[in-house]
Design a protein around this motif. Structure first.
Motif, short mmCIF file in Angstrom:
data_model
loop_
_atom_site.label_atom_id
_atom_site.label_comp_id
_atom_site.label_asym_id
_atom_site.label_seq_id
_atom_site.Cartn_x
_atom_site.Cartn_y
_atom_site.Cartn_z
N LEU A 3 0.85 -1.19 0.00
CA LEU A 3 0.00 0.00 0.00
C LEU A 3 0.89 1.23 0.00
O LEU A 3 1.80 1.36 0.82
N SER A 4 0.59 2.14 -0.90
CA SER A 4 1.42 3.35 -1.00
C SER A 4 1.19 4.26 0.21
O SER A 4 0.17 4.18 0.90
N GLU A 5 2.14 5.14 0.41
CA GLU A 5 2.00 6.13 1.49
C GLU A 5 0.79 7.03 1.22
O GLU A 5 0.11 7.44 2.15
N LYS A 6 0.55 7.31 -0.07
CA LYS A 6 -0.61 8.15 -0.43
C LYS A 6 -1.90 7.50 0.04
O LYS A 6 -2.76 8.16 0.62
N ASN A 12 -5.87 7.13 6.60
CA ASN A 12 -5.66 7.64 7.96
C ASN A 12 -6.33 9.00 8.16
O ASN A 12 -6.80 9.31 9.24
N GLY A 13 -6.40 9.79 7.07
CA GLY A 13 -7.04 11.10 7.15
C GLY A 13 -8.55 11.04 7.32
O GLY A 13 -9.16 12.00 7.81
N VAL A 32 -7.11 1.80 -3.64
CA VAL A 32 -6.18 0.86 -4.29
C VAL A 32 -6.53 0.74 -5.77
O VAL A 32 -5.66 0.83 -6.64
N GLN A 33 -7.82 0.59 -6.07
CA GLN A 33 -8.21 0.45 -7.46
C GLN A 33 -7.91 1.72 -8.26
O GLN A 33 -7.46 1.65 -9.39
N GLY A 172 -9.66 11.78 -2.58
CA GLY A 172 -9.69 11.93 -1.14
C GLY A 172 -11.03 12.36 -0.56
O GLY A 172 -11.10 12.74 0.59
N VAL A 173 -12.09 12.28 -1.34
CA VAL A 173 -13.40 12.68 -0.84
C VAL A 173 -14.13 11.44 -0.36
O VAL A 173 -14.52 10.59 -1.15
#
Length: 175
Positions: A3-6, A12-13, A32-33, A172-173
């Motif tokens: 899993l990427s940091e992004k 986590n956000g 991920v997708q 990120g929404v």
């Protein structure tokens, strides 16, 4: 862990908005997708580790929803709804038309990896049937002519290096 940091930062956000780790499963699968284009078994293992969920739970959810792709897809995912409203309004002809235009059958990806064609059970657009999605964008009230125009535009945009069918996505929404 793959899993990427992004993805970790995104999840986590939003973690405080979800009551349990299991509730974070759908957003994590989406992230991920969106990043990888599909959800591999390795990604499912990583998601399970990240959310402290058993692999069986992750796989159960990922395989239940047709929106999650469990195999590599073309850059343009063409999903044509063939449920009753769309079917009554000619979805079968649209699938045939797209199949002929792309040179593949439903469930296949073009040899160049650009397009994947699939039939889906419901896009929740019965009032504007027949409908399809190109990646994340809806196209409704389709005809064979409009379908061909949309596919030609997608190919043109893809060849020009433009993003295809993600006009409605907002990173990120969640929810």
């Amino acid at each position: 862990m793959a899993l990427s940091e992004k993805i970790k930062n995104t999840i986590n956000g939003i973690r405080h908005q979800f009551p349990t780790e299991q509730a974070l499963l759908l957003p994590t699968l989406h992230e991920v997708q969106n990043e990888k284009g599909w959800v591999s078994m390795d990604s499912m293992r990583d998601i399970g580790e990240f959310l402290n969920l058993p692999l069986s739970k992750v796989r159960e959810v990922a395989s239940f929803y047709t929106m999650y792709k469990l195999e590599p897809q073309g850059k343009v995912d063409v999903q044509i709804c063939t449920n009753i409203s769309c079917w009554l309004n000619g979805a079968d002809k649209l699938v045939s038309c797209a199949s002929k235009k792309l040179g593949i059958h439903a469930g296949e990806t073009t040899a160049d990896g650009k397009f994947t064609l699939s039939q889906v059970e419901c896009l929740a657009a019965c009032g504007t049937a027949p409908a399809m999605m190109i990646n994340e964008d809806y196209h409704e009230n389709l005809t064979e002519e409009s379908l061909i125009k949309i596919l030609d535009q997608a190919k043109s945009d893809l060849d020009a290096g433009k993003v295809v069918g993600k006009d409605t996505r907002k990173d990120g929404v969640w929810p």
